[in-house]
Every structure is written in C-alpha cells, then in structure tokens.
Design an enzyme around this catalytic site. Structure first.
Site, PDB file in Angstrom:
ATOM      1  N   ARG A   1      43.850  32.498  37.680  1.00 52.51           N
ATOM      2  CA  ARG A   1      43.653  33.758  36.937  1.00 52.51           C
ATOM      3  C   ARG A   1      44.060  33.467  35.498  1.00 52.51           C
ATOM      4  O   ARG A   1      45.209  33.121  35.230  1.00 52.51           O
ATOM      5  CB  ARG A   1      44.496  34.886  37.532  1.00 52.51           C
ATOM      6  CG  ARG A   1      44.551  36.104  36.634  1.00 52.51           C
ATOM      7  CD  ARG A   1      45.123  37.325  37.301  1.00 52.51           C
ATOM      8  NE  ARG A   1      44.173  37.891  38.237  1.00 52.51           N
ATOM      9  CZ  ARG A   1      44.252  39.135  38.732  1.00 52.51           C
ATOM     10  NH1 ARG A   1      45.250  39.912  38.398  1.00 52.51           N
ATOM     11  NH2 ARG A   1      43.343  39.580  39.573  1.00 52.51           N
TER      12      ARG A   1
ATOM     13  N   HIS B   1      35.212  38.693  37.571  1.00 53.77           N
ATOM     14  CA  HIS B   1      36.169  38.851  38.679  1.00 53.77           C
ATOM     15  C   HIS B   1      35.375  38.717  39.994  1.00 53.77           C
ATOM     16  O   HIS B   1      35.226  39.686  40.736  1.00 53.77           O
ATOM     17  CB  HIS B   1      36.856  40.214  38.575  1.00 53.77           C
ATOM     18  CG  HIS B   1      38.115  40.333  39.369  1.00 53.77           C
ATOM     19  ND1 HIS B   1      38.634  39.286  40.115  1.00 53.77           N
ATOM     20  CD2 HIS B   1      38.964  41.380  39.544  1.00 53.77           C
ATOM     21  CE1 HIS B   1      39.751  39.707  40.706  1.00 53.77           C
ATOM     22  NE2 HIS B   1      39.971  40.953  40.381  1.00 53.77           N
TER      23      HIS B   1
ATOM     24  N   GLN C   1      36.686  39.878  43.560  1.00 51.66           N
ATOM     25  CA  GLN C   1      36.728  41.329  43.758  1.00 51.66           C
ATOM     26  C   GLN C   1      35.348  41.857  44.141  1.00 51.66           C
ATOM     27  O   GLN C   1      35.221  42.711  45.023  1.00 51.66           O
ATOM     28  CB  GLN C   1      37.217  42.009  42.476  1.00 51.66           C
ATOM     29  CG  GLN C   1      37.352  43.515  42.617  1.00 51.66           C
ATOM     30  CD  GLN C   1      38.467  43.921  43.561  1.00 51.66           C
ATOM     31  OE1 GLN C   1      39.589  43.506  43.381  1.00 51.66           O
ATOM     32  NE2 GLN C   1      38.157  44.728  44.576  1.00 51.66           N
TER      33      GLN C   1
ATOM     34  N   CYS D   1      38.658  48.625  41.665  1.00 52.36           N
ATOM     35  CA  CYS D   1      39.308  47.385  42.098  1.00 52.36           C
ATOM     36  C   CYS D   1      40.830  47.513  42.149  1.00 52.36           C
ATOM     37  O   CYS D   1      41.490  46.710  42.814  1.00 52.36           O
ATOM     38  CB  CYS D   1      38.895  46.226  41.205  1.00 52.36           C
ATOM     39  SG  CYS D   1      39.490  46.344  39.510  1.00 52.36           S
TER      40      CYS D   1
HETATM   41  N1  NVA Z   1      39.460  44.690  34.407  1.00 54.28           N
HETATM   42  C1  NVA Z   1      40.816  44.578  34.880  1.00 54.28           C
HETATM   43  C2  NVA Z   1      40.830  44.224  36.334  1.00 54.28           C
HETATM   44  C3  NVA Z   1      42.196  44.098  36.927  1.00 54.28           C
HETATM   45  C4  NVA Z   1      42.169  43.670  38.366  1.00 54.28           C
HETATM   46  C5  NVA Z   1      41.572  43.548  34.056  1.00 54.28           C
HETATM   47  O1  NVA Z   1      40.997  42.505  33.740  1.00 54.28           O
HETATM   48  O2  NVA Z   1      42.730  43.793  33.714  1.00 54.28           O
HETATM   49  N1   CP Z   2      42.109  44.042  41.836  1.00 54.30           N
HETATM   50  C1   CP Z   2      42.940  43.043  41.507  1.00 54.30           C
HETATM   51  O1   CP Z   2      42.530  41.918  41.219  1.00 54.30           O
HETATM   52  O2   CP Z   2      44.253  43.375  41.563  1.00 54.30           O
HETATM   53  P1   CP Z   2      45.501  42.505  41.043  1.00 54.30           P
HETATM   54  O3   CP Z   2      45.442  42.506  39.535  1.00 54.30           O
HETATM   55  O4   CP Z   2      46.702  43.254  41.557  1.00 54.30           O
HETATM   56  O5   CP Z   2      45.407  41.127  41.578  1.00 54.30           O
END
Ligand code: NVA
Ligand code: CP
Length: 306
Positions: free
Chosen positions: A104, A131, A134, A260
């Site tokens: 990540r 992502h 997800q 998500c």
């Molecule tokens: N769009 C959000 C998703 C978090 C799971 C982010 O990147 O912070």
């Molecule tokens: N939806 C998702 O990826 O959640 P986290 O940021 O908690 O991993």
C-alpha cells in the site's frame, strides 16, 4: 515464466476473474464451516504499508494465516524504506525472502518499480491511482447478491479517486457501465485511470442523474489518504455530492449501496443510506478476506481446483 502480479484491475482477464470469484465462493464456504484449508503452508507474505489501514492489513494477515502461511507487517517508519533505500533494492531483497508481497503506497509508479524488480507476485493494496483488491471484493459482493454484473449500471458519486478509476477499469473488463458524477474540477482522467476507451462510462453533472436507474450506487471519502492538505477545500466542493435517500430513491428499487470504508456519515453518505436496508457495506468488507485468499492462491498456485 513471467511472474504474475496484480497491480491494477486489468492485470486479470475475464477468465482469470471468473476463476478467482469461483474460488472465493469455495474458500468462503469452507471458512464458514470452520474447515481447515492450508494450500499455502510454509509460504510467507510480506505486507508493506506506507499508508494507514484496518481492513487491508487484517484481511491479508488473517487470510494468509488461514491458508496455512504466515504474514509479516512492514511499514515505512520502521524499515529502511523510510530512510531512502531505493524501491528497486528493497524489491530485490524482500522478494528473495518471501513468496508474495502486498504493498500500500502513494504513486502507482512506486509499486510498478517494485514489481519490476520482484521475483515473486506483487499485489496492489491501494495506491493513489487504484484499489483493485477492493473492487474484487465489491464485484464478488454484487455477484453474491444480484448475480452477473454484465450490462448493469453502477453509479459512482464523488471523487474520481483510486476507487473510481478501478471501477472504470473493471467496467471495461466485465462489460458493465459506470455513471460518474464528480464536482467540477474533480472529473475522471481516462489516462490516469488507464482505460482502453470511454465506452463504459458516462459523466453526469447532477449526481441524481447518475443514480437514476442504477443497479448499484457507490461512493467513497471526499479526501483520500495523501490528499489531506486539500481537505478544507474539498469539504466545500463536494457538499452536494452526499449519497442520500433521494439518490437511492431514483436508483432501481433493488439497487445496492456500497462504500469501501472507512466512511464519514453526513459527508459522502447519509447515515440513513449506509445503515439502511440497501447497504451491503459489511458484506463488502468481509469479502476482502475471501477474495484476497482466492487471489493469493491463484497467484501462487495457478488454477487449482482443490
Ligand atoms: N480512496 C480512499 C480509500 C481508502 C480505503 C483512500 O485512498 O484514502
Ligand atoms: N477499504 C480499505 O481498504 O480499508 P483500509 O484502509 O482500512 O484497509
């Protein structure tokens, strides 16, 4: 043979996705019956987090243990990655010690560079651009509740972020449509989404119009991780893009709502909608576990029928 990675959604073909969804179902059923299944015994997953996470860490770590393997959590703060060790060097070393890696991070380019120097499969656990894990979970959730998504309409309301880009890629691969409504200045950038074309999405200035007759309404935070400096401005710009009961009313009567998570009630979604009868957000979160187990099984073992 070239190593198979999952860096963006289109890295899997329809055939591979069909396999992963079928395996997700089998693996989920086994899990629900407390039936041990350890095809990844002695395999190790390294999880590298440069951003926060609850679901992604938990689902990958628990998932790897449940498949008989082990998982190691690394973050930028406590590793040499945070002190400037080149991504390429880290990839060379880490991929000699473990069997599979989940990352990540910020720019997609970082994970692409890591993968180019990795001897083992690399999975995108979220980047600024995508992502994909997800969306695997979201699609599996849709299929469980409503069947095939081909030809269906997904309404995306809010930011054209990593989730939105990945929905757009999935629409091209699985042949469904996305109706997107973003505030002015936050429109989809097809190049950033890395799309084959623009046939599978349509943009709407009015979020109500995007939701009209949709089979699924979905949204995400107004400010993604890494964009915190824009938060104040975004709160103003996105004020009319909260998914509420009126938007759900113009969607199909059997429309689902997905997010998500984590969510902000009263910002991108009203409490009435996310806690209401059309919301499947808890199934969606749980399914991260099952689809990622199927994904790791596929990337490491190929098309097993066990
Ligand atoms: N769009 C959000 C998703 C978090 C799971 C982010 O990147 O912070
Ligand atoms: N939806 C998702 O990826 O959640 P986290 O940021 O908690 O991993």
């Amino acid at each position: 043979m070239a190593v198979k990675h999952f860096l963006q959604f289109r890295d899997l073909s329809v055939d591979e996705l069909t396999h992963v969804f079928a395996r997700s179902r089998v693996i989920k059923e086994r899990f629900k019956r407390y039936q041990p299944y350890h095809p990844l015994a002695d395999r190790t997953l390294a999880m590298i987090f440069e951003k926060s996470s609850t679901r992604t860490r938990l689902s990958f770590e628990a998932g790897m243990h449940q498949l008989g393997g082990s998982a190691i959590y690394l973050n930028t703060r406590d590793t040499q990655l945070g002190r400037g060790e080149p991504v390429e060097d880290a990839a060379e070393v880490i991929s000699r010690m473990v069997d599979i890696v989940m990352i990540r991070t910020f720019e997609q380019e970082i994970i692409e560079r890591f993968a180019a120097h990795s001897r083992v499969p690399v999975i995108n656990g979220l980047t600024n651009e995508y992502h994909p894990c997800q969306i695997l979970a979201d699609l599996f959730t849709f299929i469980e509740h409503r069947g095939d998504i081909r030809g269906k309409t997904v309404a995306w309301v809010g930011d054209s972020n990593n989730m939105c880009n990945t929905w757009l890629q999935a629409a091209e691969i699985l042949d469904f449509n996305v109706h997107v409504s973003t505030p002015p200045g936050y429109e989809v950038e097809p190049e950033r989404a890395n799309l084959f074309g623009t046939d599978h999405f349509e943009s709407f200035a009015d979020p109500m119009e995007a939701c009209r007759d949709a089979d699924l309404v979905t949204t995400d935070v107004w400010t993604s991780m890494g964009f915190e400096a824009e938060n104040e401005e975004r709160q103003k710009d996105f004020a009319d893009w909260m998914v509420d009961a009126d938007m759900m009313r113009v969607a199909r009567p059997d429309a689902l709502f997905m997010h998500c998570l984590p969510a902000h009630r009263g910002e991108e979604v009203s409490a009435e909608v996310i806690d209401g009868p059309q919301s499947v957000v808890w199934d969606e979160a749980e399914n991260r576990l099952h689809v990622q187990k199927a994904l790791m099984e596929y990337l490491l073992l190929g098309k097993t029928e066990a």
